[in-house]
Write a protein that holds these residues in place. Structure first.
Motif, PDB file in Angstrom:
ATOM      1  N   GLU A   8       1.480  -1.177   0.120  1.00  0.00           N
ATOM      2  CA  GLU A   8      -0.455   0.194   0.298  1.00  0.00           C
ATOM      3  C   GLU A   8       0.909   1.193  -0.130  1.00  0.00           C
ATOM      4  N   LEU A   9       0.365   2.240  -0.877  1.00  0.00           N
ATOM      5  CA  LEU A   9       1.438   3.421  -1.389  1.00  0.00           C
ATOM      6  C   LEU A   9       1.581   4.458  -0.401  1.00  0.00           C
ATOM      7  N   ARG A  10       0.123   4.506   1.014  1.00  0.00           N
ATOM      8  CA  ARG A  10      -0.016   4.905   1.645  1.00  0.00           C
ATOM      9  C   ARG A  10       0.697   4.995   2.800  1.00  0.00           C
ATOM     10  N   LYS A  11       1.139   3.649   3.364  1.00  0.00           N
ATOM     11  CA  LYS A  11       1.389   3.309   4.593  1.00  0.00           C
ATOM     12  C   LYS A  11       3.132   3.555   4.073  1.00  0.00           C
ATOM     13  N   LEU A  12       3.462   3.504   3.237  1.00  0.00           N
ATOM     14  CA  LEU A  12       4.897   3.623   2.656  1.00  0.00           C
ATOM     15  C   LEU A  12       4.700   5.641   3.058  1.00  0.00           C
ATOM     16  N   LEU A  13       3.655   6.442   2.453  1.00  0.00           N
ATOM     17  CA  LEU A  13       3.936   7.221   2.243  1.00  0.00           C
ATOM     18  C   LEU A  13       4.535   8.432   4.291  1.00  0.00           C
ATOM     19  N   PHE A  14       3.351   7.363   4.617  1.00  0.00           N
ATOM     20  CA  PHE A  14       3.865   7.975   5.668  1.00  0.00           C
ATOM     21  C   PHE A  14       5.039   7.227   6.675  1.00  0.00           C
ATOM     22  N   VAL A  15       5.445   6.644   6.189  1.00  0.00           N
ATOM     23  CA  VAL A  15       7.051   6.052   6.729  1.00  0.00           C
ATOM     24  C   VAL A  15       7.747   7.057   5.969  1.00  0.00           C
ATOM     25  N   LEU A  16       7.680   7.913   4.972  1.00  0.00           N
ATOM     26  CA  LEU A  16       8.543   8.970   4.579  1.00  0.00           C
ATOM     27  C   LEU A  16       9.354  10.068   5.525  1.00  0.00           C
ATOM     28  N   PHE A  52      24.515  20.959  12.213  1.00  0.00           N
ATOM     29  CA  PHE A  52      23.570  21.950  11.027  1.00  0.00           C
ATOM     30  C   PHE A  52      23.125  20.989  10.166  1.00  0.00           C
ATOM     31  N   PHE A  53      23.457  19.419   9.470  1.00  0.00           N
ATOM     32  CA  PHE A  53      22.571  19.062   8.843  1.00  0.00           C
ATOM     33  C   PHE A  53      21.210  18.752   9.305  1.00  0.00           C
ATOM     34  N   ALA A  54      21.554  18.221  10.325  1.00  0.00           N
ATOM     35  CA  ALA A  54      19.871  17.848  11.359  1.00  0.00           C
ATOM     36  C   ALA A  54      19.149  18.753  11.171  1.00  0.00           C
ATOM     37  N   THR A  55      19.190  19.732  11.997  1.00  0.00           N
ATOM     38  CA  THR A  55      18.554  20.620  10.943  1.00  0.00           C
ATOM     39  C   THR A  55      17.736  20.783   9.381  1.00  0.00           C
ATOM     40  N   PHE A  56      18.928  20.515   8.901  1.00  0.00           N
ATOM     41  CA  PHE A  56      18.051  20.144   7.375  1.00  0.00           C
ATOM     42  C   PHE A  56      16.593  18.871   7.039  1.00  0.00           C
ATOM     43  N   PHE A  57      17.168  17.957   7.932  1.00  0.00           N
ATOM     44  CA  PHE A  57      16.218  16.970   8.100  1.00  0.00           C
ATOM     45  C   PHE A  57      14.664  17.547   8.921  1.00  0.00           C
ATOM     46  N   ASP A  58      15.416  17.880   9.798  1.00  0.00           N
ATOM     47  CA  ASP A  58      14.535  18.622  10.577  1.00  0.00           C
ATOM     48  C   ASP A  58      13.361  19.587  10.055  1.00  0.00           C
ATOM     49  N   ALA A  59      13.717  20.656   9.589  1.00  0.00           N
ATOM     50  CA  ALA A  59      13.023  21.328   8.020  1.00  0.00           C
ATOM     51  C   ALA A  59      12.388  20.789   7.470  1.00  0.00           C
ATOM     52  N   PHE A  60      13.023  19.363   7.207  1.00  0.00           N
ATOM     53  CA  PHE A  60      12.157  18.977   5.754  1.00  0.00           C
ATOM     54  C   PHE A  60      10.585  17.835   6.165  1.00  0.00           C
ATOM     55  N   ASP A  61      10.896  17.149   7.464  1.00  0.00           N
ATOM     56  CA  ASP A  61      10.519  16.014   7.969  1.00  0.00           C
ATOM     57  C   ASP A  61       8.580  16.857   7.672  1.00  0.00           C
ATOM     58  N   GLY A  62       8.449  17.558   8.179  1.00  0.00           N
ATOM     59  CA  GLY A  62       7.208  18.081   8.289  1.00  0.00           C
ATOM     60  C   GLY A  62       6.963  18.266   7.493  1.00  0.00           C
ATOM     61  N   ARG A  63       7.713  19.094   6.288  1.00  0.00           N
ATOM     62  CA  ARG A  63       7.223  19.769   4.450  1.00  0.00           C
ATOM     63  C   ARG A  63       6.697  18.239   3.689  1.00  0.00           C
ATOM     64  N   VAL A  64       7.496  17.367   4.585  1.00  0.00           N
ATOM     65  CA  VAL A  64       7.330  16.044   3.429  1.00  0.00           C
ATOM     66  C   VAL A  64       5.734  15.670   4.189  1.00  0.00           C
ATOM     67  N   ALA A  65       5.705  16.006   5.380  1.00  0.00           N
ATOM     68  CA  ALA A  65       4.710  15.502   5.593  1.00  0.00           C
ATOM     69  C   ALA A  65       3.601  16.219   5.356  1.00  0.00           C
ATOM     70  N   ARG A  66       3.450  17.261   5.656  1.00  0.00           N
ATOM     71  CA  ARG A  66       2.413  18.328   4.655  1.00  0.00           C
ATOM     72  C   ARG A  66       2.043  18.187   3.631  1.00  0.00           C
ATOM     73  N   LEU A  67       3.236  17.854   2.614  1.00  0.00           N
ATOM     74  CA  LEU A  67       2.971  17.797   1.262  1.00  0.00           C
ATOM     75  C   LEU A  67       2.236  16.206   0.440  1.00  0.00           C
ATOM     76  N   THR A  68       2.595  14.892   2.013  1.00  0.00           N
ATOM     77  CA  THR A  68       2.295  14.518   1.093  1.00  0.00           C
ATOM     78  C   THR A  68       0.934  13.786   2.160  1.00  0.00           C
ATOM     79  N   ARG A  69       0.735  15.103   3.190  1.00  0.00           N
ATOM     80  CA  ARG A  69      -0.928  15.158   3.705  1.00  0.00           C
ATOM     81  C   ARG A  69      -0.850  13.444   5.153  1.00  0.00           C
ATOM     82  N   THR A  70       0.062  14.164   5.667  1.00  0.00           N
ATOM     83  CA  THR A  70       0.275  12.263   6.596  1.00  0.00           C
ATOM     84  C   THR A  70       0.960  12.825   7.930  1.00  0.00           C
ATOM     85  N   GLN A  71       0.765  14.226   8.151  1.00  0.00           N
ATOM     86  CA  GLN A  71       0.911  14.853   9.284  1.00  0.00           C
ATOM     87  C   GLN A  71       0.173  14.023   9.984  1.00  0.00           C
TER      88      GLN A  71
END
Length: 278
Positions: A8-16, A52-71
């Motif tokens: 199921e693609l939806r479950k994979l999107l929640f993992v991303l 410093f690199f961790a800040t990039f991952f932290d910035a993108f996880d929320g945006r990815v969740a909103r883009l994939t609607r997996t909040q």
């Protein structure tokens, strides 16, 4: 022949988005391993880069969740736990090894203030977010300094001064004052802009280009790492200046309201006297 299980693609999107969050935890954990023991200046520099690199991952996880609607509430709590490790414990240990270790137990207590205040801020954020729900509209302000920004302030200074590690350029008490100040800002009620309400326009594009040009000038005349110090410092100063302006405006308004109430009270006895003698 048994049919293959369908993925199921939806479950994979929640993992991303959670993968981005776990990557941030890995950067923070790796930074901690570099800080333990007799850490050299080069190791502390690499630890600061990892945060410093961790800040990039932290910035993108929320945006990815909103883009994939997996909040989800799970993702929100996982992100907070990651922030405690990557932007609380790791920078606190880095600050101790970088400039507070010569102070002994006092240095340990000063360094502990940073992750402790960061954890308190994140707990408050989670309580407020759970009341509003995972799909609430993004706010225009953060209440308290965001913990990634506080961590960025510390690591930007470490990166900018990594060649001066162990010299008198870095005063231990100044580092302690900075750590305590950032910790208090995190648990304060000072509001800092999220810039989520800023739309694209000619004015916003011009401001962005001016800020970028200022950073390029600092990078070319000094070092690129000082541009990061300037950006983070400007964000903190902007929040403090706006908060002072809001407080002064509120005090002025309160003073006007009190003076208006006093004027009304001064008029009441005269009206009562007229009623008595009429």
């Amino acid at each position: 022949m048994a049919p293959r299980p369908r993925i199921e693609l939806r479950k994979l999107l929640f993992v991303l988005p959670n993968l981005f969050t776990v990557s941030s935890i890995f950067c923070g954990f790796y930074a901690i391993t570099l800080c333990v023991g007799e850490a050299s200046g080069e190791q502390l520099y690499r630890a600061a880069l990892l945060i410093f690199f961790a800040t990039f991952f932290d910035a993108f996880d929320g945006r990815v969740a909103r883009l994939t609607r997996t909040q989800s509430e799970f993702g929100m709590h996982l992100d907070s736990l990651a922030d405690v490790v990557s932007f609380g414990v790791a920078p606190g240990l880095l600050a101790y090894k970088w400039g507070l270790a010569p102070l002994g137990t006092t240095g340990v207590l000063l360094a502990f203030i940073f992750p402790a205040c960061g954890a308190l801020r994140l707990a408050r954020f989670n309580v407020l977010a759970s009341r509003e729900g995972p799909h609430h509209a993004p706010s225009a302000f953060f209440v308290g300094l965001p913990i990634p920004v506080a961590a960025a302030m510390l690591i930007s200074l470490v990166i900018a001064h990594h060649k001066h590690f162990g010299r008198a350029v870095i005063h231990h008490y100044w580092v302690g004052l900075l750590v305590v100040g950032l910790g208090l800002l995190m648990v304060s009620n000072v509001r800092f802009r999220t810039f989520k309400d800023v739309g694209f326009s000619r004015k916003s594009a011009l401001v962005f280009l001016l800020i970028l040009a200022a950073g390029v000038m600092v990078a070319t005349r000094a070092r690129a790492s000082f541009a990061l110090v300037g950006y983070v410092g400007a964000y903190v100063v902007l929040g403090l200046v706006e908060e002072l302006y809001r407080q002064s405006k509120a005090l002025r308004r309160r003073g006007e309201d009190e003076s208006a109430e006093e004027d009304e009270e001064d008029l009441l006895p005269a009206e009562e006297d007229e009623e008595v003698y009429s």
